[in-house]
Design a protein around this motif. Structure first.
Motif, PDB file in Angstrom:
ATOM      1  N   UNK A 144       0.831  -1.213   0.000  1.00  0.00           N
ATOM      2  CA  UNK A 144       0.000   0.000   0.000  1.00  0.00           C
ATOM      3  C   UNK A 144       0.862   1.258   0.000  1.00  0.00           C
ATOM      4  N   UNK A 145       1.888   1.307   0.853  1.00  0.00           N
ATOM      5  CA  UNK A 145       2.750   2.485   0.913  1.00  0.00           C
ATOM      6  C   UNK A 145       3.382   2.772  -0.443  1.00  0.00           C
ATOM      7  N   UNK A 146       3.894   1.746  -1.094  1.00  0.00           N
ATOM      8  CA  UNK A 146       4.536   1.905  -2.394  1.00  0.00           C
ATOM      9  C   UNK A 146       3.541   2.292  -3.488  1.00  0.00           C
ATOM     10  N   UNK A 147       2.431   1.568  -3.575  1.00  0.00           N
ATOM     11  CA  UNK A 147       1.482   1.806  -4.658  1.00  0.00           C
ATOM     12  C   UNK A 147       0.767   3.148  -4.535  1.00  0.00           C
ATOM     13  N   UNK A 148       0.438   3.553  -3.334  1.00  0.00           N
ATOM     14  CA  UNK A 148      -0.229   4.842  -3.161  1.00  0.00           C
ATOM     15  C   UNK A 148       0.694   5.977  -3.608  1.00  0.00           C
ATOM     16  N   UNK A 149       1.981   5.830  -3.327  1.00  0.00           N
ATOM     17  CA  UNK A 149       2.936   6.845  -3.775  1.00  0.00           C
ATOM     18  C   UNK A 149       3.159   6.742  -5.284  1.00  0.00           C
ATOM     19  N   UNK A 150       3.373   5.533  -5.767  1.00  0.00           N
ATOM     20  CA  UNK A 150       3.648   5.314  -7.191  1.00  0.00           C
ATOM     21  C   UNK A 150       2.480   5.771  -8.066  1.00  0.00           C
ATOM     22  N   UNK A 151       1.264   5.577  -7.592  1.00  0.00           N
ATOM     23  CA  UNK A 151       0.074   5.956  -8.363  1.00  0.00           C
ATOM     24  C   UNK A 151      -0.377   7.396  -8.084  1.00  0.00           C
ATOM     25  N   UNK A 152       0.501   8.171  -7.436  1.00  0.00           N
ATOM     26  CA  UNK A 152       0.307   9.620  -7.238  1.00  0.00           C
ATOM     27  C   UNK A 152      -0.908   9.981  -6.387  1.00  0.00           C
ATOM     28  N   UNK A 153      -1.083   9.248  -5.288  1.00  0.00           N
ATOM     29  CA  UNK A 153      -2.184   9.564  -4.378  1.00  0.00           C
ATOM     30  C   UNK A 153      -1.686  10.092  -3.042  1.00  0.00           C
ATOM     31  N   UNK A 154      -0.392  10.504  -3.014  1.00  0.00           N
ATOM     32  CA  UNK A 154       0.197  11.037  -1.784  1.00  0.00           C
ATOM     33  C   UNK A 154       0.949  12.345  -2.016  1.00  0.00           C
ATOM     34  N   UNK A 155       0.841  12.924  -3.201  1.00  0.00           N
ATOM     35  CA  UNK A 155       1.647  14.093  -3.545  1.00  0.00           C
ATOM     36  C   UNK A 155       1.329  15.314  -2.691  1.00  0.00           C
ATOM     37  N   UNK A 156       0.074  15.738  -2.668  1.00  0.00           N
ATOM     38  CA  UNK A 156      -0.314  16.953  -1.962  1.00  0.00           C
ATOM     39  C   UNK A 156      -0.923  16.664  -0.605  1.00  0.00           C
ATOM     40  N   UNK A 157      -1.637  15.579  -0.515  1.00  0.00           N
ATOM     41  CA  UNK A 157      -2.221  15.133   0.747  1.00  0.00           C
ATOM     42  C   UNK A 157      -2.376  13.629   0.683  1.00  0.00           C
ATOM     43  N   UNK A 158      -2.514  13.022   1.832  1.00  0.00           N
ATOM     44  CA  UNK A 158      -2.669  11.570   1.889  1.00  0.00           C
ATOM     45  C   UNK A 158      -4.119  11.204   1.565  1.00  0.00           C
ATOM     46  N   UNK A 159      -4.322  10.396   0.534  1.00  0.00           N
ATOM     47  CA  UNK A 159      -5.665   9.885   0.265  1.00  0.00           C
ATOM     48  C   UNK A 159      -5.981   8.917   1.396  1.00  0.00           C
ATOM     49  N   UNK A 160      -7.138   9.095   2.036  1.00  0.00           N
ATOM     50  CA  UNK A 160      -7.447   8.340   3.253  1.00  0.00           C
ATOM     51  C   UNK A 160      -7.732   6.869   3.008  1.00  0.00           C
ATOM     52  N   UNK A 161      -8.355   6.556   1.873  1.00  0.00           N
ATOM     53  CA  UNK A 161      -8.740   5.165   1.619  1.00  0.00           C
ATOM     54  C   UNK A 161      -8.696   4.908   0.123  1.00  0.00           C
ATOM     55  N   UNK A 162      -8.198   3.744  -0.256  1.00  0.00           N
ATOM     56  CA  UNK A 162      -8.172   3.368  -1.663  1.00  0.00           C
ATOM     57  C   UNK A 162      -8.234   1.851  -1.768  1.00  0.00           C
ATOM     58  N   UNK A 163      -8.884   1.372  -2.824  1.00  0.00           N
ATOM     59  CA  UNK A 163      -8.966  -0.061  -3.089  1.00  0.00           C
ATOM     60  C   UNK A 163      -8.273  -0.367  -4.407  1.00  0.00           C
ATOM     61  N   UNK A 164      -7.385  -1.362  -4.380  1.00  0.00           N
ATOM     62  CA  UNK A 164      -6.759  -1.878  -5.595  1.00  0.00           C
ATOM     63  C   UNK A 164      -7.415  -3.204  -5.932  1.00  0.00           C
ATOM     64  N   UNK A 165      -7.816  -3.344  -7.183  1.00  0.00           N
ATOM     65  CA  UNK A 165      -8.438  -4.577  -7.666  1.00  0.00           C
ATOM     66  C   UNK A 165      -7.360  -5.390  -8.366  1.00  0.00           C
ATOM     67  N   UNK A 166      -7.153  -6.628  -7.941  1.00  0.00           N
ATOM     68  CA  UNK A 166      -6.091  -7.485  -8.479  1.00  0.00           C
ATOM     69  C   UNK A 166      -6.635  -8.464  -9.510  1.00  0.00           C
ATOM     70  N   UNK A 167      -7.227  -7.919 -10.525  1.00  0.00           N
ATOM     71  CA  UNK A 167      -7.730  -8.697 -11.647  1.00  0.00           C
ATOM     72  C   UNK A 167      -7.386  -7.932 -12.909  1.00  0.00           C
ATOM     73  N   UNK A 168      -7.219  -8.650 -14.012  1.00  0.00           N
ATOM     74  CA  UNK A 168      -6.972  -7.905 -15.245  1.00  0.00           C
ATOM     75  C   UNK A 168      -8.283  -7.280 -15.714  1.00  0.00           C
TER      76      UNK A 168
END
Length: 139
Positions: free
Chosen positions: A53-77
């Protein structure tokens, strides 16, 4: 129980946005679809831990200006996600316009003690039932 209902609602909302991308998109719809993919689809991983979560939230640009409080990643193509749109089931409004499937997901919840851009998250991996309200004619 309320947390689980909230998560199901969020997944429903996310997949409704995905439905917008299943038709020939206008520019606005295409942007929403691309944002959905960036923020929520990760078919190559199984996720499940805080480091993910720490890596993906940063990599997907959801931590740049503020921390996005909640996010779901779907692990399916994307094709597996789209396959949800093959069967109609009755939704709460009584119409046969809901499409249901089971997907592997990782929920990332911000710990509350971190600051952007160094946001920290707790992970919860699960298999979740999802409902897409409309697939916009895609079958």
């Amino acid at each position: 129980m309320a947390l689980q209902q909230t998560q199901v609602f969020l997944l429903f909302l996310l997949l409704s946005l995905l439905g917008l991308g299943l038709v020939q998109p206008s520019y606005g719809q295409d942007r929403m679809y691309q944002r959905f993919l960036r923020q929520h689809v990760d078919p190559d991983e199984t996720g499940g831990n805080d480091g993910y979560c720490n890596l993906m939230m940063q990599r997907r640009k959801m931590t740049s200006h503020q921390c996005k409080h909640f996010n779901t990643f779907i692990h399916e193509d994307l094709w597996n996600i789209r396959s949800i749109c093959t069967t109609n089931i009755q939704f709460q409004n009584g119409r046969m316009n809901c499409h249901e499937g089971v997907e592997m997901v990782t929920d990332c919840r911000e710990t509350g003690s971190s600051r952007a851009p160094n946001c920290r998250y707790r992970a919860k991996a699960s298999t979740t039932r999802m409902c897409v309200l409309s697939c916009f004619g895609h079958v």
